[in-house]
Design a protein around this motif. Structure first.
Motif, PDB file in Angstrom:
ATOM      1  N   PHE A  64       0.833  -1.211   0.000  1.00 35.84           N
ATOM      2  CA  PHE A  64       0.000   0.000   0.000  1.00 35.84           C
ATOM      3  C   PHE A  64       0.867   1.261   0.000  1.00 35.84           C
ATOM      4  CE2 PHE A  64      -2.509  -3.346   2.024  1.00 35.84           C
ATOM      5  CZ  PHE A  64      -3.671  -3.301   1.254  1.00 35.84           C
ATOM      6  N   ALA A  65       2.008   1.206   0.679  1.00 36.07           N
ATOM      7  CA  ALA A  65       2.917   2.349   0.666  1.00 36.07           C
ATOM      8  C   ALA A  65       3.472   2.582  -0.736  1.00 36.07           C
ATOM      9  CB  ALA A  65       4.057   2.120   1.658  1.00 36.07           C
ATOM     10  N   VAL A  66       3.786   1.505  -1.436  1.00 33.03           N
ATOM     11  CA  VAL A  66       4.301   1.637  -2.801  1.00 33.03           C
ATOM     12  C   VAL A  66       3.255   2.264  -3.713  1.00 33.03           C
ATOM     13  CG1 VAL A  66       5.133   0.356  -4.813  1.00 33.03           C
ATOM     14  CG2 VAL A  66       5.920  -0.280  -2.523  1.00 33.03           C
ATOM     15  N   LEU A  67       2.010   1.797  -3.612  1.00 33.75           N
ATOM     16  CA  LEU A  67       0.937   2.349  -4.441  1.00 33.75           C
ATOM     17  C   LEU A  67       0.694   3.827  -4.114  1.00 33.75           C
ATOM     18  CD1 LEU A  67      -1.601  -0.627  -4.366  1.00 33.75           C
ATOM     19  CD2 LEU A  67      -0.073   0.030  -6.237  1.00 33.75           C
ATOM     20  N   LYS A  68       0.690   4.161  -2.839  1.00 34.60           N
ATOM     21  CA  LYS A  68       0.467   5.548  -2.434  1.00 34.60           C
ATOM     22  C   LYS A  68       1.600   6.444  -2.911  1.00 34.60           C
ATOM     23  CE  LYS A  68      -2.299   8.264  -0.007  1.00 34.60           C
ATOM     24  NZ  LYS A  68      -3.718   8.441  -0.335  1.00 34.60           N
ATOM     25  N   TYR A  69       2.820   5.940  -2.824  1.00 34.48           N
ATOM     26  CA  TYR A  69       3.984   6.707  -3.277  1.00 34.48           C
ATOM     27  C   TYR A  69       3.890   6.983  -4.778  1.00 34.48           C
ATOM     28  CZ  TYR A  69       8.881   8.017  -3.954  1.00 34.48           C
ATOM     29  OH  TYR A  69      10.047   8.689  -4.286  1.00 34.48           O
TER      30      TYR A  69
END
Length: 290
Positions: free
Chosen positions: A269-274
């Motif tokens: 989820f952090a990768v997608l948000k980034y």
């Protein structure tokens, strides 16, 4: 008759005989390379004391591992991680940040979250595969050093995008140390997974995976940008924090294992948000250029 001692070695020199020479000497002692020695404010000393306490916890964790008290060693490393989070917040709250404190914090972090977990894991079970286990411990410590060095270099960036403050580049060193000790949590939990030679290869693969996450540039969520909580969520947040603290006090190893797995689950989820933030910033930059 000539003077028996050279003039520069004379006990009764002219400088010593001059009135006020003692005061002048004291003033000279107060100068170091042209800079006057100034007292250090307590607000700068306090965060550094917390950092030194965290360093002591990391070294104490190694001691307990050598003595075979691995459960205490794990808890001591967790305490070091908590203190590491407190020293930075304390420095910012007191406006006591300094270059010395930043360097001391990095050196302490390498011992607490690089060296200590690596040695604890090796003495726990990785030693059963000897050189391969030691290789995994070395890679973990090196990855932690690289992560900290990259973080120090990033501090010199004068104008980073504001949205990047919501993320860490690579897994933070404290999180890496806490997650790397997952095999010990599972052993001391109700699962009671004993450290056997058959499990050692899986533990090595897991430690190398955590080391990769630290050394990589994969984004992770940062809690540093958490500001005020909306009023309607205050009671919910307080209840959640109280519940987590109580569960940690009652079932420490089980909760640490769940929190470690939960943190790993947030990485996609952090990768997608980034990527979403980066795309928005790129689009905004393109619109301005047009």
């Amino acid at each position: 008759m000539s003077d028996p001692l050279p003039r520069r070695f004379s006990v009764h020199s002219e400088t010593a005989a001059e009135p006020g020479a003692g005061a002048q000497g004291e003033r000279r002692l107060g100068l170091v390379r042209g800079r006057r020695i100034r007292p250090v404010p307590l607000r700068i000393i306090l965060p550094n004391l917390v950092t030194l306490l965290a360093l002591s916890m990391g070294l104490t964790g190694i001691r307990f591992a050598v003595e075979g008290q691995f459960q205490i060693a794990v808890l001591v490393v967790i305490i070091a991680a908590i203190l590491d989070g407190l020293d930075g917040r304390l420095a910012r709250a007191l406006r006591g940040t300094s270059r010395f404190g930043a360097e001391l914090d990095s050196l302490a972090d390498f011992v607490d979250f690089g060296v200590a977990p690596a040695l604890i894991l090796y003495m726990w079970n990785l030693h059963q595969v000897k050189s391969l286990g030691w290789f995994a411990a070395l890679v973990f410590a090196i990855a932690c050093a690289l992560r900290l060095a990259r973080f120090n270099v990033s501090l010199d960036d004068p104008n980073p995008p504001a949205w990047e403050g919501h993320f860490f580049t690579g897994m933070p060193a404290p999180a890496g140390a806490v997650l790397a000790l997952l095999p010990l949590y599972l052993n001391f939990s109700f699962l009671a997974l004993a450290p056997t030679r058959a499990l050692a290869p899986f533990e090595i693969g897991y430690v190398l995976f955590i080391a990769f996450l630290m050394a990589s540039r994969i984004p992770h969520f940062s809690v540093k940008k958490i500001g005020r909580i909306p009023r309607e969520y205050v009671i919910v947040v307080l209840f959640a924090i109280a519940a987590v603290v109580l569960l940690l006090a009652t079932f420490p190893m089980e909760m640490l294992a769940c929190l470690s797995l939960g943190y790993l689950a947030t990485i996609p989820f952090a990768v997608l948000k980034y990527k979403a933030f980066a795309a928005s910033a790129s689009a905004a930059g393109g619109d301005k250029a047009a």
